[in-house]
Design an enzyme around this catalytic site. Structure first.
Site, PDB file in Angstrom:
ATOM      1  N   SER A 198       0.875  -1.182   0.000  1.00 53.87           N
ATOM      2  CA  SER A 198       0.000   0.000   0.000  1.00 53.87           C
ATOM      3  C   SER A 198       0.907   1.225   0.000  1.00 53.87           C
ATOM      4  O   SER A 198       1.264   1.754   1.048  1.00 53.87           O
ATOM      5  CB  SER A 198      -0.913   0.002   1.234  1.00 53.87           C
ATOM      6  OG  SER A 198      -1.853  -1.029   1.160  1.00 53.87           O
ATOM      7  N   LYS A 233      -6.170   2.001  -4.500  1.00 51.51           N
ATOM      8  CA  LYS A 233      -6.149   1.384  -3.168  1.00 51.51           C
ATOM      9  C   LYS A 233      -6.345   2.451  -2.090  1.00 51.51           C
ATOM     10  O   LYS A 233      -7.128   2.265  -1.144  1.00 51.51           O
ATOM     11  CB  LYS A 233      -4.821   0.654  -2.949  1.00 51.51           C
ATOM     12  CG  LYS A 233      -4.586   0.118  -1.533  1.00 51.51           C
ATOM     13  CD  LYS A 233      -5.580  -0.955  -1.136  1.00 51.51           C
ATOM     14  CE  LYS A 233      -5.404  -1.422   0.301  1.00 51.51           C
ATOM     15  NZ  LYS A 233      -4.138  -2.148   0.538  1.00 51.51           N
ATOM     16  N   LYS A 245      -2.117   5.543   7.499  1.00 50.10           N
ATOM     17  CA  LYS A 245      -1.150   5.769   6.424  1.00 50.10           C
ATOM     18  C   LYS A 245      -1.861   5.913   5.078  1.00 50.10           C
ATOM     19  O   LYS A 245      -1.573   6.835   4.301  1.00 50.10           O
ATOM     20  CB  LYS A 245      -0.158   4.610   6.357  1.00 50.10           C
ATOM     21  CG  LYS A 245       0.913   4.770   5.275  1.00 50.10           C
ATOM     22  CD  LYS A 245       1.680   3.491   5.027  1.00 50.10           C
ATOM     23  CE  LYS A 245       0.871   2.517   4.201  1.00 50.10           C
ATOM     24  NZ  LYS A 245       1.664   1.359   3.745  1.00 50.10           N
TER      25      LYS A 245
END
Length: 295
Positions: free
Chosen positions: A95, A170, A239
């Protein structure tokens, strides 16, 4: 097909296990020797450095904790860059930050090397049974070349654009997921405060317009049971939210609703919940409202 995997954490380790059970030859690298040895017992082959792995495997998956480790894995002294060949294909599943993915792709292209980005969504259970959602960015011919590999770990595979597009999608997906979970949690908490039963509330929501993956799966399995089993940490969710809102800032796009959601997640993170499962955002909401949502 032979594939090397760099990064054997919650997701990478389960993807490696899945590929081994599907009959792939799997190369392994991780600094966690215990994670490596468990997969070696299943038939995987261990390597001392990413570069050594790259010399033996044409297809290499990187699925690492953060972008700094991705860059070191590719560009470091014992990294991949100088060991890859024109036949190699790097599949970046971390990611990560789309801008860095594009930067790395430019370096790869300048060295006549290939990569795609293919981050996943769905959690550890879907990693184990091969039903992940995979968002892929890259050249169509490169994606098609490894489609059988992707099909072994995911059942919803979408080619969303050029390299970097997968990581963009994502981050945006998780922005939606985080906001939906927080909003549903707030509504349930208020309902409990008003005397409603959370199980019956979810029955109504899941048969009506408020239904989501959070209401169908996360809240019944994690919150009502009070399990909060660690699969995807709150650290990682924060994050990804930061990445998504950073893209919005670069584009000068206001994000009123998801921006407010991010502040709630940051507040929970500041209270030390980072290493815990991301569904513990609900416990943070519960503390503010002074109730508990349980079945």
């Amino acid at each position: 097909m032979r594939v090397g995997i760099i990064g054997l954490g919650n997701m990478g380790g389960r993807i490696a296990k899945r590929l081994l059970t599907e009959g792939f030859e799997v190369g392994l690298f991780d600094v966690n020797e215990t994670a490596v040895s468990q997969l070696v017992e299943m038939g995987g082959k261990s390597f001392s450095t990413p570069g050594e792995l790259a010399e033996e495997f044409q297809y290499i998956i990187t699925i690492l904790p953060n972008v700094s480790i991705v860059k070191e894995t590719l560009l470091g002294e014992s990294g991949l860059l100088n060991r890859l060949t024109e036949k190699s294909l790097l599949i970046e599943m971390t990611s990560s930050e789309p801008s860095v993915t594009k930067e790395l792709n430019d370096i790869m292209t300048a060295n006549h090397l290939r990569m795609i980005d293919a981050p996943v969504s769905g959690g550890i259970q879907k990693a184990e049974n091969g039903s992940l959602a995979i968002m892929v960015g890259g050249k169509a011919e490169d994606v098609q070349e490894v489609y059988p590999l992707l099909q072994s770990i995911g059942e919803n595979i979408t080619h969303v654009g050029e390299v970097g597009s997968g990581h963009t999608m994502k981050a945006l997906n998780n922005l939606i997921s985080a906001t939906t979970l927080a909003a549903t949690g707030e509504a349930l908490a208020l309902g409990v405060k008003l005397g409603l039963d959370p199980n019956r509330m979810l029955d109504v929501v899941n048969s009506s317009t408020g239904r989501s993956f959070s209401s169908e799966y996360k809240l019944p399995k994690q919150v009502l049971t009070r399990e909060f089993e660690v699969g995807f940490t709150l650290d990682l969710m924060v994050k990804d939210l930061k990445i998504a809102l950073g893209m919005a800032e670069e584009q000068k796009v206001p994000m009123m609703i998801t921006g407010a959601s991010y502040q709630l997640w940051k507040q929970a993170w500041s209270k030390g919940r980072g290493p815990r499962d991301h569904t513990e955002i609900i416990q943070h909401i519960e503390e503010m409202i002074d109730i508990e949502i349980k079945g």
